[in-house]
Design a protein around this motif. Sequence first.
Motif, PDB file in Angstrom:
ATOM      1  N   PHE A 100     -17.204  10.028 -16.098  1.00 36.77           N
ATOM      2  CA  PHE A 100     -16.736   9.273 -17.263  1.00 36.77           C
ATOM      3  C   PHE A 100     -17.853   8.402 -17.835  1.00 36.77           C
ATOM      4  CE2 PHE A 100     -15.225   5.286 -19.047  1.00 36.77           C
ATOM      5  CZ  PHE A 100     -14.526   5.764 -20.149  1.00 36.77           C
ATOM      6  N   PHE A 101     -18.570   7.683 -16.971  1.00 36.49           N
ATOM      7  CA  PHE A 101     -19.635   6.800 -17.453  1.00 36.49           C
ATOM      8  C   PHE A 101     -20.745   7.607 -18.126  1.00 36.49           C
ATOM      9  CE2 PHE A 101     -18.261   3.875 -13.802  1.00 36.49           C
ATOM     10  CZ  PHE A 101     -17.349   3.221 -14.624  1.00 36.49           C
ATOM     11  N   ALA A 102     -21.078   8.766 -17.582  1.00 36.25           N
ATOM     12  CA  ALA A 102     -22.096   9.623 -18.193  1.00 36.25           C
ATOM     13  C   ALA A 102     -21.625  10.112 -19.563  1.00 36.25           C
ATOM     14  CB  ALA A 102     -22.415  10.804 -17.279  1.00 36.25           C
ATOM     15  N   TYR A 103     -20.381  10.541 -19.639  1.00 33.02           N
ATOM     16  CA  TYR A 103     -19.799  11.032 -20.896  1.00 33.02           C
ATOM     17  C   TYR A 103     -19.760   9.910 -21.939  1.00 33.02           C
ATOM     18  CZ  TYR A 103     -16.366  13.435 -23.877  1.00 33.02           C
ATOM     19  OH  TYR A 103     -15.729  14.026 -24.927  1.00 33.02           O
ATOM     20  N   ALA A 104     -19.263   8.748 -21.539  1.00 30.35           N
ATOM     21  CA  ALA A 104     -19.173   7.613 -22.466  1.00 30.35           C
ATOM     22  C   ALA A 104     -20.562   7.154 -22.890  1.00 30.35           C
ATOM     23  CB  ALA A 104     -18.398   6.467 -21.830  1.00 30.35           C
ATOM     24  N   GLY A 105     -21.508   7.156 -21.969  1.00 24.43           N
ATOM     25  CA  GLY A 105     -22.878   6.770 -22.302  1.00 24.43           C
ATOM     26  C   GLY A 105     -23.512   7.729 -23.289  1.00 24.43           C
ATOM     27  N   PHE A 106     -23.300   9.026 -23.075  1.00 20.52           N
ATOM     28  CA  PHE A 106     -23.846  10.033 -23.982  1.00 20.52           C
ATOM     29  C   PHE A 106     -23.297   9.850 -25.392  1.00 20.52           C
ATOM     30  CE2 PHE A 106     -23.299  14.166 -26.082  1.00 20.52           C
ATOM     31  CZ  PHE A 106     -24.623  14.551 -26.193  1.00 20.52           C
ATOM     32  N   TYR A 107     -21.985   9.700 -25.519  1.00 18.79           N
ATOM     33  CA  TYR A 107     -21.390   9.567 -26.845  1.00 18.79           C
ATOM     34  C   TYR A 107     -21.650   8.202 -27.469  1.00 18.79           C
ATOM     35  CZ  TYR A 107     -19.498  14.188 -26.839  1.00 18.79           C
ATOM     36  OH  TYR A 107     -19.400  15.555 -26.840  1.00 18.79           O
ATOM     37  N   SER A 108     -21.923   7.190 -26.655  1.00 23.09           N
ATOM     38  CA  SER A 108     -22.287   5.894 -27.234  1.00 23.09           C
ATOM     39  C   SER A 108     -23.685   5.968 -27.857  1.00 23.09           C
ATOM     40  CB  SER A 108     -22.206   4.782 -26.196  1.00 23.09           C
ATOM     41  OG  SER A 108     -23.158   4.979 -25.171  1.00 23.09           O
TER      42      SER A 108
END
Length: 157
Positions: A100-108
């Motif tokens: 989740f953190f990787a996904y959210a970081g990528f889209y941020s």
Amino acid sequence: MRFLTRTSNLIDKVVQWLVFTAIFLMTLIISLQIIFRVFFEALSWTEELSRYLLVWSSFLGASIGIKRGAHIAVTFFTDQLKGKAAILSRVITLIIMIVFFAYAGFYSIRLIQMQVFQISPALKLPMKHVYLVIPISMFIMMIHSLSGLVQSFERGE
């Protein structure tokens, strides 16, 4: 893997200091805003700066909560697990958090790229600086979660 744990601990100490400083500055700026609004002419930039400090302290503060396991959680079922089932549950949870953190970081980061030309109204600050806290905090939370995952395997927790 001690390097990861030491890195996580060091980042946590730095983030604690940053969050304390941001909240202190926010309190100071809001107090200044109240004084100027009552006795002088209101300062236009104080509300905007205090809002951005709140955003930064909230995201960075969330990483402190991840490090300490202080976020709200429903643990009724996981508390019933023992032995290898408990270990597996913790490992799966940490892996989901890391993803989740990787996904959210990528889209941020993509969000920042879309907002690269946006400027804040009062401070004339590029909004990419405000939004930068999202990928930074996601990266920090990912490091804390990876550290927790490694510690789970080391302790056989």
